[in-house]
Write an enzyme that holds these catalytic residues in place. Structure first.
Site, short mmCIF file in Angstrom:
data_model
loop_
_atom_site.label_atom_id
_atom_site.label_comp_id
_atom_site.label_asym_id
_atom_site.label_seq_id
_atom_site.Cartn_x
_atom_site.Cartn_y
_atom_site.Cartn_z
N PRO A 73 0.79 -1.22 0.00
CA PRO A 73 0.00 0.00 0.00
C PRO A 73 0.82 1.27 0.00
CG PRO A 73 -0.11 -1.09 2.13
CD PRO A 73 0.53 -2.06 1.18
N ASN A 74 0.33 2.22 -0.77
CA ASN A 74 0.85 3.60 -0.85
C ASN A 74 2.17 3.71 -1.62
OD1 ASN A 74 -1.29 4.80 0.68
ND2 ASN A 74 -0.43 3.75 2.47
N ARG A 133 4.86 11.10 -2.20
CA ARG A 133 4.62 10.78 -0.80
C ARG A 133 5.91 10.94 0.00
NH1 ARG A 133 4.59 4.64 1.35
NH2 ARG A 133 3.92 5.08 3.47
N TYR A 175 11.08 8.71 1.15
CA TYR A 175 10.96 7.65 0.14
C TYR A 175 11.55 8.01 -1.23
CZ TYR A 175 7.78 5.74 3.65
OH TYR A 175 7.25 5.24 4.81
N ASN A 188 8.05 -5.45 -0.73
CA ASN A 188 7.90 -4.35 0.22
C ASN A 188 6.44 -4.30 0.64
OD1 ASN A 188 7.69 -2.03 1.68
ND2 ASN A 188 8.89 -0.76 0.28
N ALA A 201 2.98 -0.58 4.98
CA ALA A 201 2.46 -0.58 6.36
C ALA A 201 1.90 -1.94 6.78
CB ALA A 201 1.40 0.50 6.51
N GLU A 241 12.44 -9.34 1.95
CA GLU A 241 11.67 -8.16 2.35
C GLU A 241 12.53 -6.91 2.17
OE1 GLU A 241 10.47 -8.44 6.44
OE2 GLU A 241 9.48 -6.47 6.44
N HIS A 265 12.55 -2.57 2.62
CA HIS A 265 11.98 -1.28 3.01
C HIS A 265 12.91 -0.19 2.51
CE1 HIS A 265 8.94 -3.13 5.47
NE2 HIS A 265 9.88 -3.97 5.91
N ARG A 288 12.91 4.73 12.82
CA ARG A 288 11.68 5.52 12.77
C ARG A 288 10.80 5.19 13.98
NH1 ARG A 288 9.16 5.08 7.00
NH2 ARG A 288 8.00 6.88 7.80
C1 DQA Z 1 8.05 1.16 4.08
C2 DQA Z 1 8.10 1.41 5.59
C3 DQA Z 1 6.71 1.22 6.19
O1 DQA Z 1 6.76 1.46 7.59
C4 DQA Z 1 5.74 2.20 5.56
O2 DQA Z 1 4.45 2.00 6.08
C5 DQA Z 1 5.75 2.14 4.08
C6 DQA Z 1 7.02 2.02 3.38
C7 DQA Z 1 9.43 1.47 3.42
O3 DQA Z 1 9.60 1.09 2.28
O4 DQA Z 1 10.29 2.11 4.03
O5 DQA Z 1 4.72 2.25 3.44
O6 DQA Z 1 7.77 -0.21 3.84
#
Ligand code: DQA
Length: 148
Positions: free
Chosen positions: A11-12, A19, A24, A75, A78, A99, A101, A108
């Site tokens: 998501p996102n 964003r 990011y 990835n 959240a 995985e 990020h 964080r």
């Molecule tokens: C994320 C880190 C997560 O905590 C966050 O909710 C994201 C992006 C990252 O790529 O750093 O959406 O996965």
């Protein structure tokens, strides 16, 4: 014949570049996906990229790739911090997941320090920006070369 590899974003991550760019980055997802496809192709992978804001779509993708033996760079966004369903999909489908990020989740907020996915992933890359995806593709390549 090229081996399939899935780059799966949760998501996102469709909002990359708009964003929180300080966290990011400024690159857009379609441009990044083109870069990952090329990087994978250089290593002999046929890279398929998928992004979804929906947990069930991610579960379906993990099940399908897991069943096909397709390595996954994931990835979970959240959902990393909330989703037992994603964890169970990885275990259930015996999916080979690295995985990723983009941000250093450990530097964080506390709620980002735990990921349900990490314990069932081959490994985790965090905090190296979008290069982390390429490093994960490299890692899958090395891992497959050594184990097969
Ligand atoms: C994320 C880190 C997560 O905590 C966050 O909710 C994201 C992006 C990252 O790529 O750093 O959406 O996965």
């Amino acid at each position: 014949m090229a081996r399939a590899l899935l780059v799966l974003n949760g998501p996102n991550l469709n909002l990359l570049s708009q964003r929180e760019p300080d966290t990011y980055g400024h690159e857009k997802l379609p441009d990044l996906e083109a870069r990952w496809r090329q990087h994978g192709a250089d290593l002999g992978f046929d890279v398929n990229c998928l992004q979804s804001n929906h947990e069930g779509v991610l579960v379906d993708a993990l099940q399908e790739a897991g069943a096909a033996g397709t390595p996954i760079v994931f990835n979970p966004g959240a959902y990393s911090h909330t989703s037992i369903a994603l964890r169970d999909a990885i275990v259930g489908a015996q999916a080979h997941v690295i995985e990723v990020h983009i941000s250093n989740v450990h530097a964080r907020e506390r709620f980002r320090h735990f990921s349900y996915v990490s314990a069932v992933a081959i490994g985790v890359i965090a905090g190296l920006g979008t290069i982390g995806y390429e490093l994960a593709i490299n890692a899958h390549h090395t891992y497959l070369t050594r184990t097969q």
